[in-house]
Scaffold this motif. Structure first.
Motif, PDB file in Angstrom:
ATOM      1  N   ALA A 342     -75.844  43.994  38.370  1.00 44.38           N
ATOM      2  CA  ALA A 342     -75.783  42.506  38.983  1.00 44.38           C
ATOM      3  C   ALA A 342     -77.213  42.157  38.762  1.00 44.38           C
ATOM      4  N   ASN A 343     -78.278  43.124  39.019  1.00 44.74           N
ATOM      5  CA  ASN A 343     -79.475  42.517  39.215  1.00 44.74           C
ATOM      6  C   ASN A 343     -79.990  42.099  37.869  1.00 44.74           C
ATOM      7  N   GLY A 344     -79.525  42.908  37.055  1.00 49.96           N
ATOM      8  CA  GLY A 344     -80.101  42.481  35.732  1.00 49.96           C
ATOM      9  C   GLY A 344     -79.565  41.229  35.144  1.00 49.96           C
ATOM     10  N   LEU A 345     -78.422  40.813  35.269  1.00 49.31           N
ATOM     11  CA  LEU A 345     -77.442  39.439  34.905  1.00 49.31           C
ATOM     12  C   LEU A 345     -78.216  38.360  35.918  1.00 49.31           C
ATOM     13  N   GLY A 457     -77.877  43.730  32.866  1.00 50.00           N
ATOM     14  CA  GLY A 457     -78.521  44.140  34.132  1.00 50.00           C
ATOM     15  C   GLY A 457     -79.505  43.336  34.610  1.00 50.00           C
ATOM     16  N   ASP A 458     -80.049  43.602  35.773  1.00 45.01           N
ATOM     17  CA  ASP A 458     -80.882  42.356  36.376  1.00 45.01           C
ATOM     18  C   ASP A 458     -81.366  42.866  37.691  1.00 45.01           C
ATOM     19  N   PRO A 459     -82.529  42.326  38.110  1.00 45.92           N
ATOM     20  CA  PRO A 459     -83.103  42.657  39.535  1.00 45.92           C
ATOM     21  C   PRO A 459     -82.642  41.771  40.508  1.00 45.92           C
ATOM     22  N   VAL A 460     -82.006  42.236  41.581  1.00 43.95           N
ATOM     23  CA  VAL A 460     -81.641  41.290  42.620  1.00 43.95           C
ATOM     24  C   VAL A 460     -82.117  42.059  43.874  1.00 43.95           C
TER      25      VAL A 460
END
Length: 474
Positions: A342-345, A457-460
């Motif tokens: 979720a973070n990557g997206l 992926g992504d950073p949240v």
């Protein structure tokens, strides 16, 4: 030191490796600096809590010393995080570390009045939002492709480990001399500042002077882009829902252990329950990031999201503490397997010029939601048995997660959002005017990814454990 954008696309044969991630010099510097400051902060939290209690013998003031570190996120997190967009990321991180170092030394001065300790501690934590926002915006510039997802998993897992190590070390050191524990934290900030200053490239600000407007307007644009962009909004809903339910076992652990010890000492039962979720989180983050490639991780994200509250539903049957711990660990495993993707997206669908502001929005949401979840379930547990509260709360979570999964954007929609973000085409519409709120590919400068960098992926997540729980926004 000139900024460079490395070519770190994932290899076609499988996921990125830990070796590939740690081969990046800048990531090693940021990773080490973060680990040091995390451990130091948890040591200081344990020390300050004990110091205030020894000075006042007041449980309320001692709890206030612990809780004051969350106030900046609640009262001004997005606003403070927006400051990171206006300045060079490296500069923001170094200045925040040095400010926290000086203030922590001040707190360590003997015979300091408790009121002044709390004021200095609050001032220290004001540096957290801009520092973490700058780091969150910086990491996607250092790691790209699948290496970013693996790097985020490593950060999350190490953050949870730092929480355990820091609290244990802090309690041990503070029992002998709380001042030493505070000075240790000051030293970690000094080392962190040095590592970032000499190990990270000096990139230009994401927002140039020509594109600045009013700080409040810029902060509002962070909310607009997160909740006004369908893909980002879907990710925010998924992350916030996960936080709403995964934090409950830790938040109720003390009362749960006292009322349902199941043959164990109440203290041991509480420790087992509280430690289980971070352990599951560590294992889940590392296993999922290494065992599955990018496409498989993306396909697993929605099932893991539903599994996170589902794992806690058996609490309805009032199991013993060891079983509760296993349920909490399973929940932590599922959340950790879902969050890096979720973070990557989130990062890929977000224009580079809005990363710090969007982080402030997400991090503040996580802090508020986790606090509300513990508060509400705690109030419900005053009237109903804790196992019933946790079980029913989690069952509601399953329904909410299922709805979020069903409304998840299609792959073409996600790809279109990523393409638009890479081209600098996505920006808040309301309140933004040309040359003021909009960030395009030209003004993003070195802070944008190359067009070929595509990943799942992504950073949240912010720093692990701001509230002692998971993070969700880098």
């Amino acid at each position: 030191m000139e900024a460079t954008v490395p070519d770190e696309r994932p290899s076609p044969e499988g996921p990125a490796t830990f070796r590939e991630v740690f081969a990046n010099r800048e990531y090693r510097a940021v990773f080490t600096a973060s680990a040091l400051s995390w451990i130091g902060d948890y040591i200081a939290k344990a020390a300050v809590t004990l110091l205030v209690y020894e000075e006042t013998r007041s449980v309320a003031l001692s709890a206030a010393a612990f809780a004051v570190s969350y106030l900046p996120w609640l009262i001004g997190g997005p606003l403070l995080a927006t400051l990171a967009e206006r300045h060079r990321y490296r500069q923001v991180m170094v200045v925040c570390d040095l400010v926290r170092m000086v203030l922590m030394v001040g707190i360590a001065i003997p015979d300091m009045p408790v009121e002044l300790i709390l004021a200095l501690l609050f001032a220290t934590t004001l540096a957290n939002p801009p520092s973490q926002a700058a780091k969150s915006a910086l990491i996607p510039l250092i790691l790209t492709g699948d290496r970013l997802v693996v790097g985020l998993s490593i950060n999350s897992s190490v953050g949870q480990a730092a929480q355990v190590v820091g609290y244990l070390a802090g309690a041990a050191i503070a029992a002998v001399n709380p001042t030493v524990a505070l000075l240790v934290n000051a030293a970690t900030f000094a080392l962190s500042a040095a590592l970032v200053r000499f190990g990270v490239a000096d990139r230009p600000p994401a927002m140039t002077a020509a594109h600045r407007s009013h700080l409040l307007r810029e902060t509002a644009q962070g909310f607009q882009i997160v909740f006004g962009t369908p893909v980002l909004r879907a990710i925010a809903v998924l992350v916030f829902t996960a936080m709403l339910f995964s934090v409950v076992p830790e938040g109720l652990a003390a009362a749960w252990a006292s009322e349902h010890a199941g043959g164990l000492d109440a203290g041991a039962a509480q420790a087992v329950i509280m430690a289980a979720s971070p352990v599951g989180f560590i294992v889940g983050g590392l296993v999922v990031s290494r065992a599955f490639g990018p496409d498989r991780r993306l396909s697993l994200m929605r099932p893991l999201a539903v599994l996170s509250p589902l794992a806690l539903v058996p609490a309805l049957f009032d199991p013993p503490p060891l079983v509760v711990a296993l349920l909490a660990a399973a929940c932590g495993f599922a959340v950790a397997g879902m969050l890096p993707v979720a973070n990557g997206l989130f990062v890929r669908a977000l224009p580079a010029g809005f990363r710090a502001r969007a982080f402030g929005v997400m991090a503040t949401g996580v802090q508020v939601i986790q606090g509300l979840a513990v508060l509400v379930t705690g109030l419900l547990s005053e009237r109903y048995p804790i196992p019933i509260v946790v079980g029913v709360w989690s069952a509601v979570g399953v329904l909410l997660m299922a709805l979020a999964a069903l409304r998840w954007p299609s792959r073409p929609t996600i790809d279109a959002a990523i393409t638009a973000a890479e081209a600098g085409e996505t920006a808040p519409r309301a309140g933004a005017s040309a040359g003021r709120g909009t960030v395009d590919a030209k003004t993003a400068g070195d802070d944008r990814h190359g067009p070929s960098e595509r990943f799942d992926g992504d950073p949240v997540g912010g720093r692990p454990g701001e509230t002692g729980q998971r993070h969700a926004v880098t």
